[in-house]
Write a protein that holds these residues in place. Sequence first.
Motif, mmCIF file in Angstrom:
data_model
loop_
_atom_site.group_PDB
_atom_site.id
_atom_site.type_symbol
_atom_site.label_atom_id
_atom_site.label_comp_id
_atom_site.label_asym_id
_atom_site.label_seq_id
_atom_site.Cartn_x
_atom_site.Cartn_y
_atom_site.Cartn_z
ATOM 1 N N TYR A 1 15.920 20.092 19.427
ATOM 2 C CA TYR A 1 14.724 19.701 20.172
ATOM 3 C C TYR A 1 13.462 20.002 19.366
ATOM 4 O O TYR A 1 13.443 20.878 18.513
ATOM 5 C CB TYR A 1 14.642 20.413 21.529
ATOM 6 N N VAL A 2 12.413 19.234 19.675
ATOM 7 C CA VAL A 2 11.067 19.472 19.157
ATOM 8 C C VAL A 2 10.133 19.280 20.338
ATOM 9 O O VAL A 2 10.224 18.284 21.058
ATOM 10 C CB VAL A 2 10.691 18.481 18.027
ATOM 11 N N LEU A 3 9.253 20.246 20.560
ATOM 12 C CA LEU A 3 8.298 20.197 21.668
ATOM 13 C C LEU A 3 6.924 20.571 21.127
ATOM 14 O O LEU A 3 6.749 21.649 20.561
ATOM 15 C CB LEU A 3 8.715 21.182 22.775
ATOM 16 N N PHE B 1 14.066 19.668 29.310
ATOM 17 C CA PHE B 1 12.634 19.591 29.023
ATOM 18 C C PHE B 1 11.868 20.627 29.844
ATOM 19 O O PHE B 1 11.061 21.388 29.307
ATOM 20 C CB PHE B 1 12.105 18.181 29.323
ATOM 21 N N VAL B 2 12.134 20.671 31.153
ATOM 22 C CA VAL B 2 11.450 21.621 32.035
ATOM 23 C C VAL B 2 11.766 23.058 31.619
ATOM 24 O O VAL B 2 10.868 23.910 31.556
ATOM 25 C CB VAL B 2 11.815 21.357 33.515
ATOM 26 N N TRP C 1 7.255 23.775 18.862
ATOM 27 C CA TRP C 1 8.444 24.616 18.907
ATOM 28 C C TRP C 1 9.648 23.735 18.667
ATOM 29 O O TRP C 1 9.674 22.571 19.087
ATOM 30 C CB TRP C 1 8.563 25.287 20.282
ATOM 31 N N TYR C 2 10.639 24.280 17.983
ATOM 32 C CA TYR C 2 11.853 23.509 17.709
ATOM 33 C C TYR C 2 13.040 24.441 17.604
ATOM 34 O O TYR C 2 12.879 25.646 17.411
ATOM 35 C CB TYR C 2 11.709 22.697 16.413
ATOM 36 N N GLY C 3 14.207 23.885 17.761
ATOM 37 C CA GLY C 3 15.420 24.677 17.663
ATOM 38 C C GLY C 3 16.610 23.880 18.152
ATOM 39 O O GLY C 3 16.548 22.658 18.286
ATOM 40 N N SER D 1 11.278 15.682 21.879
ATOM 41 C CA SER D 1 12.463 14.995 21.391
ATOM 42 C C SER D 1 13.675 15.886 21.624
ATOM 43 O O SER D 1 13.614 17.090 21.381
ATOM 44 C CB SER D 1 12.325 14.686 19.904
ATOM 45 N N LEU D 2 14.755 15.303 22.096
ATOM 46 C CA LEU D 2 16.023 15.997 22.278
ATOM 47 C C LEU D 2 17.100 15.045 21.808
ATOM 48 O O LEU D 2 17.279 13.966 22.392
ATOM 49 C CB LEU D 2 16.244 16.373 23.746
ATOM 50 N N GLU D 3 17.761 15.416 20.731
ATOM 51 C CA GLU D 3 18.759 14.540 20.105
ATOM 52 C C GLU D 3 20.024 15.323 19.806
ATOM 53 O O GLU D 3 19.963 16.533 19.578
ATOM 54 C CB GLU D 3 18.215 13.986 18.780
ATOM 55 N N PRO D 4 21.166 14.639 19.759
ATOM 56 C CA PRO D 4 22.385 15.311 19.330
ATOM 57 C C PRO D 4 22.178 15.925 17.935
ATOM 58 O O PRO D 4 21.541 15.300 17.076
ATOM 59 C CB PRO D 4 23.438 14.210 19.296
#
Length: 80
Positions: A21-23, A51-52, A35-37, A74-77
């Motif tokens: 994810y990237v936020l 997301f929440v 933030w990402y991880g 973004s949320l990707e496999p």
Amino acid sequence: MSSQTEESTTPAAQNQGSHHYVLTLDLPGRVAGTWYGTVTPACDDTRHSLFVALRDHVGTENPAFARANVVFFSLEPNRL
């Protein structure tokens, strides 16, 4: 001809979550942060619930961002 072996300094895929994810949040005129991880969703999680949860986590850890505007999510496999 010689062969070279390159070592990777990135964590093994087994040690990472199933999704990346990237936020990015923004407080207009003040500050923005990204933030990402990785995360492994539970079987009943949805994109929205993650997301929440991620946004709430950032707001808890960084209270200034609790009411920030979402600029990017973004949320990707987590695979190539």
